[in-house]
Design an enzyme around this catalytic site. Structure first.
Site, PDB file in Angstrom:
ATOM      1  N   LYS A 113      29.590  42.112  30.522  1.00 46.69           N
ATOM      2  CA  LYS A 113      29.339  41.086  29.513  1.00 46.69           C
ATOM      3  C   LYS A 113      28.124  41.431  28.663  1.00 46.69           C
ATOM      4  CE  LYS A 113      31.534  37.164  31.782  1.00 46.69           C
ATOM      5  NZ  LYS A 113      31.381  35.810  32.310  1.00 46.69           N
ATOM      6  N   LYS A 199      42.266  42.980  33.238  1.00 43.11           N
ATOM      7  CA  LYS A 199      42.426  41.663  33.861  1.00 43.11           C
ATOM      8  C   LYS A 199      42.783  40.597  32.826  1.00 43.11           C
ATOM      9  CE  LYS A 199      38.673  39.445  34.818  1.00 43.11           C
ATOM     10  NZ  LYS A 199      37.453  38.803  35.250  1.00 43.11           N
ATOM     11  N   LYS A 202      39.880  34.732  30.074  1.00 41.18           N
ATOM     12  CA  LYS A 202      39.691  33.709  29.032  1.00 41.18           C
ATOM     13  C   LYS A 202      39.018  34.304  27.800  1.00 41.18           C
ATOM     14  CE  LYS A 202      38.578  30.286  32.521  1.00 41.18           C
ATOM     15  NZ  LYS A 202      37.358  29.907  33.243  1.00 41.18           N
TER      16      LYS A 202
HETATM   17  P1  TYM Z   1      36.086  32.010  36.444  1.00 40.62           P
HETATM   18  O1  TYM Z   1      35.905  30.685  35.806  1.00 40.62           O
HETATM   19  O2  TYM Z   1      35.983  33.236  35.610  1.00 40.62           O
HETATM   20  O3  TYM Z   1      37.479  32.077  37.189  1.00 40.62           O
HETATM   21  C1  TYM Z   1      37.871  31.068  38.084  1.00 40.62           C
HETATM   22  C2  TYM Z   1      38.682  31.650  39.235  1.00 40.62           C
HETATM   23  O4  TYM Z   1      39.816  32.353  38.740  1.00 40.62           O
HETATM   24  C3  TYM Z   1      39.832  33.679  39.261  1.00 40.62           C
HETATM   25  N1  TYM Z   1      40.379  34.581  38.240  1.00 40.62           N
HETATM   26  C4  TYM Z   1      41.418  35.395  38.450  1.00 40.62           C
HETATM   27  N2  TYM Z   1      42.193  35.596  39.528  1.00 40.62           N
HETATM   28  C5  TYM Z   1      43.221  36.486  39.409  1.00 40.62           C
HETATM   29  N3  TYM Z   1      43.473  37.157  38.263  1.00 40.62           N
HETATM   30  C6  TYM Z   1      42.730  36.990  37.153  1.00 40.62           C
HETATM   31  N4  TYM Z   1      43.012  37.641  36.033  1.00 40.62           N
HETATM   32  C7  TYM Z   1      41.640  36.057  37.213  1.00 40.62           C
HETATM   33  N5  TYM Z   1      40.713  35.635  36.313  1.00 40.62           N
HETATM   34  C8  TYM Z   1      39.957  34.727  36.960  1.00 40.62           C
HETATM   35  C9  TYM Z   1      38.377  34.001  39.582  1.00 40.62           C
HETATM   36  O5  TYM Z   1      38.274  35.018  40.543  1.00 40.62           O
HETATM   37  C10 TYM Z   1      37.877  32.658  40.086  1.00 40.62           C
HETATM   38  O6  TYM Z   1      38.207  32.486  41.451  1.00 40.62           O
HETATM   39  N6  TYM Z   1      31.747  32.754  38.797  1.00 40.62           N
HETATM   40  C11 TYM Z   1      33.026  32.078  38.868  1.00 40.62           C
HETATM   41  C12 TYM Z   1      32.931  30.577  38.948  1.00 40.62           C
HETATM   42  C13 TYM Z   1      32.040  30.067  40.035  1.00 40.62           C
HETATM   43  C14 TYM Z   1      32.365  30.008  41.411  1.00 40.62           C
HETATM   44  C15 TYM Z   1      31.234  29.425  42.030  1.00 40.62           C
HETATM   45  C16 TYM Z   1      33.496  30.383  42.143  1.00 40.62           C
HETATM   46  C17 TYM Z   1      30.793  29.561  39.883  1.00 40.62           C
HETATM   47  N7  TYM Z   1      30.290  29.156  41.080  1.00 40.62           N
HETATM   48  C18 TYM Z   1      31.183  29.213  43.418  1.00 40.62           C
HETATM   49  C19 TYM Z   1      33.448  30.176  43.542  1.00 40.62           C
HETATM   50  C20 TYM Z   1      32.306  29.599  44.150  1.00 40.62           C
HETATM   51  C21 TYM Z   1      33.826  32.401  37.611  1.00 40.62           C
HETATM   52  O7  TYM Z   1      33.303  32.723  36.595  1.00 40.62           O
HETATM   53  O8  TYM Z   1      35.136  32.140  37.710  1.00 40.62           O
END
Ligand code: TYM
Length: 336
Positions: A113, A199, A202
């Site tokens: 990023k 991947k 968003k």
């Molecule tokens: P975020 O918001 O990017 O994504 C949310 C969840 O979706 C999963 N994910 C995917 N899984 C499979 N294939 C994909 N292409 C894909 N894109 C996203 C992510 O692995 C995630 O599980 N840092 C985290 C949010 C967060 C969090 C936490 C998660 C903040 N605090 C505490 C667990 C526990 C994030 O940015 O996810």
């Protein structure tokens, strides 16, 4: 002994897509009755990249409503908003002060990023994994169901907790509990529809690269019609020369609730012209109940707010004592 505790969250940035659903929410729903669950909309994370203040509240409500629409059961889960529980920010500061800078500089997501943002990299982007560690550690979490891309952040969370325990706790009296990641074999890494080596995300500028959970049937049809394929006849899993083929078959397998063997057989002789309509129909049918439920939830005035209010109360009941324990371990102990 109560049930083990699960914590997870999604950022309210952009629309929730199939990767988020298959990598995370679907697994939360499937396992929820075995755990005491906390599902958070992580809106403090959403401002680590530039954001639109006018959209933040609506996006946050949307994600919370989607959790419920996907089948999160309030009998065993609390749904809440990160910024409603101030312990998240406060614990982040305390953890910051024991986290070596180079641990954060080594995070792959930060490096990726940061490159995109050139000279304008915010401190929040670097510090983001510490906030994520605070999210998880506040709840004495046992398991964290996430997609593959969060694995490194979970390892860091464990390292931070272990360092806190080493510096300020003892073996008999650890300050923080070390959580375990929960990453499913299938769906943990859903790939972009326009490039099977990247991947689904968003932040991809192309809308055609992802299916959003709220995409209407016509949009799904268009996106699948235009998604990248190859010119080989016969469809197979696990061919490294055909990443798109593997990804689309995997989506079909999960959304139609089939095994890999049955999809392998069914699709072995197919061409794309036959497979794409099948995938479209399966996707549209799998998302319809979620979309209907979402509309119902959004149409009921005050319902979502009442869920989030209760969620905040449940979350604070666990998070505040954990924060107090960490503060005491660090020596914040003047009685008032
Ligand atoms: P975020 O918001 O990017 O994504 C949310 C969840 O979706 C999963 N994910 C995917 N899984 C499979 N294939 C994909 N292409 C894909 N894109 C996203 C992510 O692995 C995630 O599980 N840092 C985290 C949010 C967060 C969090 C936490 C998660 C903040 N605090 C505490 C667990 C526990 C994030 O940015 O996810």
């Amino acid at each position: 002994m109560g049930k083990p505790r699960v914590f997870s969250g999604i950022q309210p940035t952009g629309d929730i897509h199939l990767g988020n659903y298959l990598g995370a929410i679907r697994n939360w729903v499937e396992g929820q009755s075995n755990y005491e669950n906390f599902f958070c909309v992580v809106d403090l994370h959403a401002i680590t990249v530039s954001h639109d203040p006018k959209a933040l509240a609506a996006d946050t409500r949307k994600v919370a409503a989607l959790y419920l629409a996907c089948g999160i059961d309030l009998e065993c889960a609390s749904v809440f908003v990160q910024s409603h529980v101030s312990a998240h920010s406060e614990l982040t500061w305390l953890l910051n002060c024991i986290t070596p800078l180079n641990w954060l500089e080594d995070m792959v997501q930060f490096k990726e990023k940061a490159v995109k943002q050139a000279e304008n990299v915010g401190t929040g982007l670097l510090d983001y994994p510490v906030l994520m560690a605070a999210d998880i550690l506040l709840y004495n979490t046992d398991k964290v169901p996430v997609g593959e891309d969060q694995k490194q952040h979970l390892e860091l969370t464990r390292d931070i907790a272990a360092r806190m325990n080493y510096l300020y706790g003892s073996e008999e009296n650890p300050v923080l509990k070390l959580p375990e990641p929960m990453i499913r074999a299938e769906g943990a890494r859903v790939m972009s529809l326009t490039d099977g080596t990247r991947k689904m995300s968003k932040s991809d500028p192309s809308e055609l690269s992802r299916i959003n959970l709220l995409d209407p049937p016509e949009t799904i049809q268009q996106k699948i019609k235009r998604c990248k394929t190859d010119s080989v006849r016969g469809l197979t899993f696990d061919d490294s020369e055909r990443p798109e083929c593997h990804n689309l078959l995997t989506l079909y397998m999960i959304l139609s609730n089939q095994t890999k063997e049955s999809v392998t057989q069914e699709c072995a002789e197919m061409g794309w012209g036959q497979f794409k309509p099948l995938l479209m129909e399966t996707m549209i049918a799998a998302l319809k109940p979620i979309q209907d439920k979402y509309q119902e939830i959004m149409a009921e005035p005050g319902y979502l707010e009442s869920v989030l209010r209760q969620g905040r109360q449940n979350a604070e009941a666990i998070a505040n004592p954990t924060l107090a324990r960490v503060k005491a371990a660090l020596g914040y102990s003047i009685p008032l």
